[in-house]
Design a protein around this motif. Structure first.
Motif, short mmCIF file in Angstrom:
data_model
loop_
_atom_site.label_atom_id
_atom_site.label_comp_id
_atom_site.label_asym_id
_atom_site.label_seq_id
_atom_site.Cartn_x
_atom_site.Cartn_y
_atom_site.Cartn_z
N ASP A 27 0.84 -1.27 -0.13
CA ASP A 27 -0.06 -0.04 -0.01
C ASP A 27 0.85 1.26 0.02
N MET A 28 0.42 2.32 -0.71
CA MET A 28 0.97 3.63 -0.57
C MET A 28 0.67 4.19 0.84
N THR A 29 1.69 4.54 1.58
CA THR A 29 1.28 5.15 3.12
C THR A 29 1.36 6.69 2.87
N GLY A 30 1.23 7.23 4.17
CA GLY A 30 1.10 8.56 4.28
C GLY A 30 2.68 9.50 3.80
N TYR A 255 -3.17 15.70 6.55
CA TYR A 255 -2.66 16.27 7.75
C TYR A 255 -3.79 16.28 8.71
N ARG A 256 -5.02 16.39 8.32
CA ARG A 256 -6.12 16.23 9.46
C ARG A 256 -6.20 14.93 9.99
N GLN A 257 -5.99 13.96 9.08
CA GLN A 257 -6.22 12.39 9.63
C GLN A 257 -5.02 12.37 10.59
N VAL A 258 -3.58 12.92 10.42
CA VAL A 258 -2.67 12.51 10.98
C VAL A 258 -2.98 13.44 12.60
N ALA A 274 3.15 6.12 8.58
CA ALA A 274 3.73 4.75 7.95
C ALA A 274 2.34 3.99 7.71
N MET A 275 1.01 4.32 8.12
CA MET A 275 -0.26 3.47 7.75
C MET A 275 -0.56 4.15 6.16
N PRO A 276 -1.19 2.96 5.55
CA PRO A 276 -1.88 3.38 4.44
C PRO A 276 -3.21 4.15 4.34
N ARG A 277 -3.56 4.81 3.43
CA ARG A 277 -4.94 5.83 3.59
C ARG A 277 -6.10 4.70 4.38
N THR A 278 -6.25 3.57 3.96
CA THR A 278 -7.31 2.57 4.23
C THR A 278 -7.32 2.24 5.88
N LYS A 279 -6.24 2.14 6.13
CA LYS A 279 -6.17 1.86 7.60
C LYS A 279 -6.18 3.18 8.46
N ARG A 280 -5.76 4.40 8.04
CA ARG A 280 -6.07 5.58 8.72
C ARG A 280 -7.58 5.61 8.85
#
Length: 298
Positions: A27-30, A255-258, A274-280
């Protein structure tokens, strides 16, 4: 985390003459999303190399996959990997707005299609270098030995080399790309730029047709019709620009998710990035549900 194992439609030939096709794609991560945001305005072919080197975990027997390896993947293989990354990041469906190209119409059109429906054609012949014989008419030579042309298929390094010229002079950029791909003309090896420039238009046409015949390809031109005027037209889909544009548009969301996850879970930024978008998104949905439950007094 590896999310996909698949086969490239073409493949990568290493220096020992071994073909590598099977890949593992993570997966592509942040961090990759942030890379693309910060690199806004950067030539996109080099960004493809950077992102693929981070997300392709293994290519055949090659691990890790360096940026140099990613750079020398065939153009269609790079497109295929980007296609899979886009699917894992945003899903199959693509929605875009465009305008009818017919001057008397020009209405705004909403286009929707699935990436899974894009035709992918594997290479008809696999070799690090291909050789074929020009026609006598195209080469001006009777001897078949003098009409032999050897070439490799264009890759990401070729795209990077001509990208700066592409917007200014597309014809010249394509000529330079061809000069990089042709390895020999007749007994002369390697072929030099002047020899390639001296090729007749018919010779170039035959070489380009042979390249297209043996190369893997992804059909990125779609036929559609304007619902207003009813006329049909072709829509070119620039996969890498569209995908990177989607990620840049969502830069504030990253950045809002972080911030949201760090605030509630007290996680450090490197952990979240280090998380992919789906996991965040999954953690955010769980938090939202828990906050709603607490507010309802359950």
């Amino acid at each position: 985390m590896v999310v996909l194992t698949d086969m490239l439609p073409g493949g990568y030939w290493d220096s020992g003459g071994v073909l590598h096709r099977e890949f593992e794609l993570g997966d592509m991560t942040g961090r990759e999303e942030e890379l693309l945001v910060r690199a806004s305005g950067t030539e996109t072919s080099s960004l493809v190399s950077a992102v693929l080197s981070r997300c392709v975990r293994r290519l055949g027997g090659i691990s890790p996959v360096t940026e140099d390896v990613a750079r020398h993947l065939l153009i269609a293989d790079r497109q295929y990997l980007l296609l899979k990354l886009r699917q894992s990041t945003f899903g199959d469906v693509v929605r875009a707005d465009l305008f009818c190209p017919w001057a008397e119409c020009g209405r705004r059109i909403s286009l929707e299609f699935s990436l899974a429906d894009l035709p992918v054609q594997e290479a008809t012949e696999r070799a690090p270098v291909h050789t074929f014989t020009l026609s006598a008419l195209a080469s001006g030579e009777d001897d078949p030995v003098l009409r032999a042309v050897s070439f490799r298929l264009p890759n990401g390094s070729d795209q990077e080399a001509v990208s700066g010229l592409l917007a200014e002079n597309e014809a010249e950029a394509l000529s330079r790309l061809l000069a990089r791909a042709i390895q020999a003309i007749g007994p002369r090896s390697p072929a030099n730029t002047d020899e390639v420039a001296a090729l007749s238009p018919l010779a170039r046409e035959e070489i380009e047709a042979e390249m297209a015949r043996v190369a893997p390809k992804i059909e990125l031109n779609m036929e559609t019709a304007c619902p207003e005027c009813g006329r049909s037209f072709a829509v070119p889909f620039d996969l890498q620009r569209f995908f990177f544009g989607e990620l840049r548009t969502d830069s504030e969301l990253l950045y809002r998710q972080v911030h949201y996850l760090a605030y509630h879970y007290h996680w450090a930024e490197p952990e979240i990035m280090a998380m992919p978008r789906t996991k965040r998104q999954k953690y955010i949905e769980l938090l939202a549900g828990e906050i709603e439950r607490l507010n309802d007094g359950e």
